[in-house]
Write an enzyme that holds these catalytic residues in place. Sequence first.
Site, mmCIF file in Angstrom:
data_model
loop_
_atom_site.group_PDB
_atom_site.id
_atom_site.type_symbol
_atom_site.label_atom_id
_atom_site.label_comp_id
_atom_site.label_asym_id
_atom_site.label_seq_id
_atom_site.Cartn_x
_atom_site.Cartn_y
_atom_site.Cartn_z
ATOM 1 N N HIS A 265 0.834 -1.210 0.000
ATOM 2 C CA HIS A 265 0.000 0.000 0.000
ATOM 3 C C HIS A 265 0.872 1.266 0.000
ATOM 4 O O HIS A 265 0.728 2.130 -0.871
ATOM 5 C CB HIS A 265 -0.907 -0.027 1.242
ATOM 6 N N GLU A 266 1.793 1.337 0.947
ATOM 7 C CA GLU A 266 2.644 2.540 1.039
ATOM 8 C C GLU A 266 3.571 2.628 -0.173
ATOM 9 O O GLU A 266 3.897 3.723 -0.644
ATOM 10 C CB GLU A 266 3.448 2.550 2.338
ATOM 11 N N HIS A 269 1.775 4.509 -2.841
ATOM 12 C CA HIS A 269 1.888 5.967 -2.635
ATOM 13 C C HIS A 269 3.261 6.455 -3.118
ATOM 14 O O HIS A 269 3.376 7.488 -3.775
ATOM 15 C CB HIS A 269 1.765 6.305 -1.145
ATOM 16 N N GLU A 295 -4.658 7.955 -2.837
ATOM 17 C CA GLU A 295 -5.171 6.713 -2.262
ATOM 18 C C GLU A 295 -5.519 5.712 -3.364
ATOM 19 O O GLU A 295 -5.432 4.498 -3.159
ATOM 20 C CB GLU A 295 -6.388 7.034 -1.381
#
Lengths: 500, 500
Positions: A265-266, A269, A295
């Site tokens: 997830h990170e 980003h 997001e």
Amino acid sequence: MENNTTLLEKDFRELLKEQNAYREAIALTQWDMRTKIPKKGIEQRAEVVGFLSEKLHQLETSEKMKYFIDMLKDKTGDEVIAKTVEDCEETYERNKKIPHDEFKAYVMLQAKSEAVWQEAREKADFLMFQPYLEKLVDYNKKFANYWGYEDNIYDALLHEYEPGVTTKTLDDVFPKLRKSLTSLLEQINQSSTKPDPSVLTGHFPKQDQRAFTLDVLKQMGYDFASGRLDETIHPFAIGINQNDVRVTTRYDEEDFRMAVFGTIHEGGHALYEQNISGKLAGTPLAAGTSMGIHESQSLFWENFVGRSKAFWQTHYQLFKSYAPSHFDTVILDDFYRAVNEVKASFIRIEADELTYPLHIMIRYELEKALINGDIMVADLPHLWNEKMVDYLGIKPPTDREGVLQDIHWAGGDFGYFPSYALGYMYAAQFQHAMAKDLNLDSVIANGDFAQIRQWLTKNIHQYGKMKKPLEIINEVTNESLNPDYLVAYLTNKYTDIYNL
Amino acid sequence: MENNTTLLEKDFRELLKEQNAYREAIALTQWDMRTKIPKKGIEQRAEVVGFLSEKLHQLETSEKMKYFIDMLKDKTGDEVIAKTVEDCEETYERNKKIPHDEFKAYVMLQAKSEAVWQEAREKADFLMFQPYLEKLVDYNKKFANYWGYEDNIYDALLHEYEPGVTTKTLDDVFPKLRKSLTSLLEQINQSSTKPDPSVLTGHFPKQDQRAFTLDVLKQMGYDFASGRLDETIHPFAIGINQNDVRVTTRYDEEDFRMAVFGTIHEGGHALYEQNISGKLAGTPLAAGTSMGIHESQSLFWENFVGRSKAFWQTHYQLFKSYAPSHFDTVILDDFYRAVNEVKASFIRIEADELTYPLHIMIRYELEKALINGDIMVADLPHLWNEKMVDYLGIKPPTDREGVLQDIHWAGGDFGYFPSYALGYMYAAQFQHAMAKDLNLDSVIANGDFAQIRQWLTKNIHQYGKMKKPLEIINEVTNESLNPDYLVAYLTNKYTDIYNL
């Protein structure tokens, strides 16, 4: 004339450079405070962040800035400068509308409130936090009025995080989405097919989890010469500068899911920030265009790639090479279904893909009502629990697992939550668009993530803030915000997993 | 009147707070650049450091600062404010004497020169570095003339690092010291007793070295709630704020000495910064008073404690519990003698206790002659090698192991080197004074380091920059700089080890 403009642009870039230096110092300090700082150093460091933020704010609202805006607006032939002037003007106008005294008092209130919230959450004591939250709501209402709005006061706050999206948009989209999700949730609850999540747990040493996630990050194309991976309590990604974009994660040695899916997830980003065009360097445009688009990138990688069947088809073998031996007897299909178990839970950040948007809607409805004065802060715990029962069928045992769980309101961030759900819908729309260019299942199954990253860079990353979020959505997907793709994706996925 | 002064002091403290915020942001950035930053992020980060340094410099030389100095000098009843005003005035006067253009050009030259030096050292190519070094010397001569001096132009530079110490002091002390050291070195070389350093080497995993040094740092009283230990290439300690004082180290898995003695050394620096009185917080006085006094603290812990027989009498057992099994057969006496082997070496930072000051004297003589115009930059490689033969009896194979080994001159730091030798002599004087209050051998042998730390805090640390270096030396040891204690300490130590 042209020469004058060029000289002006050069001076303008100098001012931007100063702003950027403050921004970079602030970002580094924040990263350090959340990953490395020794406990006793925090108090003094907080003052440094306050000081640097104040300096940045002064530049953003300076007479000098106003001068450049006036002189360069609609007068420059440089596209990057033109968009930068627009962005600076918006920041200038927004900040100028708040009286300096109120801004300072609000910044101090935010810092104090976060500390109080931390303690209140630990003690599950909402009353302790209530007076601070009341003041924060009052300030936000006041600021929203300074900033102005057309239909709904909440729009003025929403604008900060997702420009172009309004209360009307959300009120149109969320009920449809909710209806589809709850209907899907009902079918899942009635299905006799149940994944067994117990196959996932058991001791998995931190360094082995780390080694696997490092491999995955590298495959995704995260550039370690421009970043690094550290540990923290609340994972985040941060762009300190364009060539220093760091990710953080958290390890639970009894449950690898936190670190593995959290890091992907990170990493999503971070890929966004690492792949913004170098032409935007030194301007405020060298950042993600909105919380929602940001997001969409993290959720795309986490869910649409990382929790997909295609991903585990190739990566389960790699995973097992790092995982403890009790995974040897877990077959791929059971593993895949277990990491995609749907189960109503109290904590938003632990929610599965299906129930996650319902958590967001609860927060949206409550904060919209708060800012509109339809409910009181004192009503929140009770209303929160009511909605949890209504949307998810469960009631938090205490406010710690309920209304006190998120930091956002304690930091005065009203209007932020919807971007999580927006990002999720955007991600599904991007997936649909991407599927026209790429055979996604086979690309993922081949671990050929470069193709995905390049597609995202070409269509989204490179532009930074050169394009507004809805501009990107419209150009990339040829339509506006549309929840149907997310519903289709989830229906398709869970029909298979739960044999619906 | 008193009220006016109090108000002024309050405003003055606000300005100091701003300066401190910049200092803290710069220190954090430096720590990050030397421990964590990804490679590609460095270039942009260097600009941030430059920007923040410029901002700090502006405050230090501002009209506002001048106003406070004029209004508060000799007019405040607050001792801390009075000393702070003195310190600020000195900084103001020193910086104001340099024309702004020259300051900026010099800062840029420094940055460029360090990069060139790095490459020149790798390639052992002095000619590549020479033009930069020539410019750096010229700037330093110019600055020294701006600053002024009584006897020797080099004094003006020395003052920056060790106020109160002059060329005259050094020319008085160094020859005496040299004579004693070389005579001792001769005896050692003629002794038939030789430690065997081969017992020390062999694979020693990094994490085990780290575990041992962490234990030692804790015993020394280094506060991990106000600090942390990280890895780097050139180890250092840094006070980011009074409650965030970090140490760094470097591991050689084939030779534990670098990490163990290096960490104790940096821990000594860190204890100084961690134990400065809280009353100095927020002022520029909350720092070590000089390079020499700082080095006295690190060398005291590294050599007088960490390389002592008493230390290893208790710590060898602990060491062996972390060390690989090949130490099982090494007896304490052989181990102790091996870690204290004396052997002329090319590299200063790898030198033993006895030859270390000789390395310093070579640098001192050369930089003094350079600044006085007695020699040319082009002569340096040749003169360096000559002096190495003269002082240590060995000639570096290339300039990489010779004149190019240290970063100091590349950063324009002329006048810095003597503080290493001064610190060493101070440390011996402190040990002599401490021995009047404490039975040092038994305190060390009992691992009762709290007594040592408390003694150093009471006599040195707490004062920060409230006292000048020579003030501390005189008050604590009841005499001025005196090399005899260092000579006595070394004679005593090596007579035992080498059976002289």
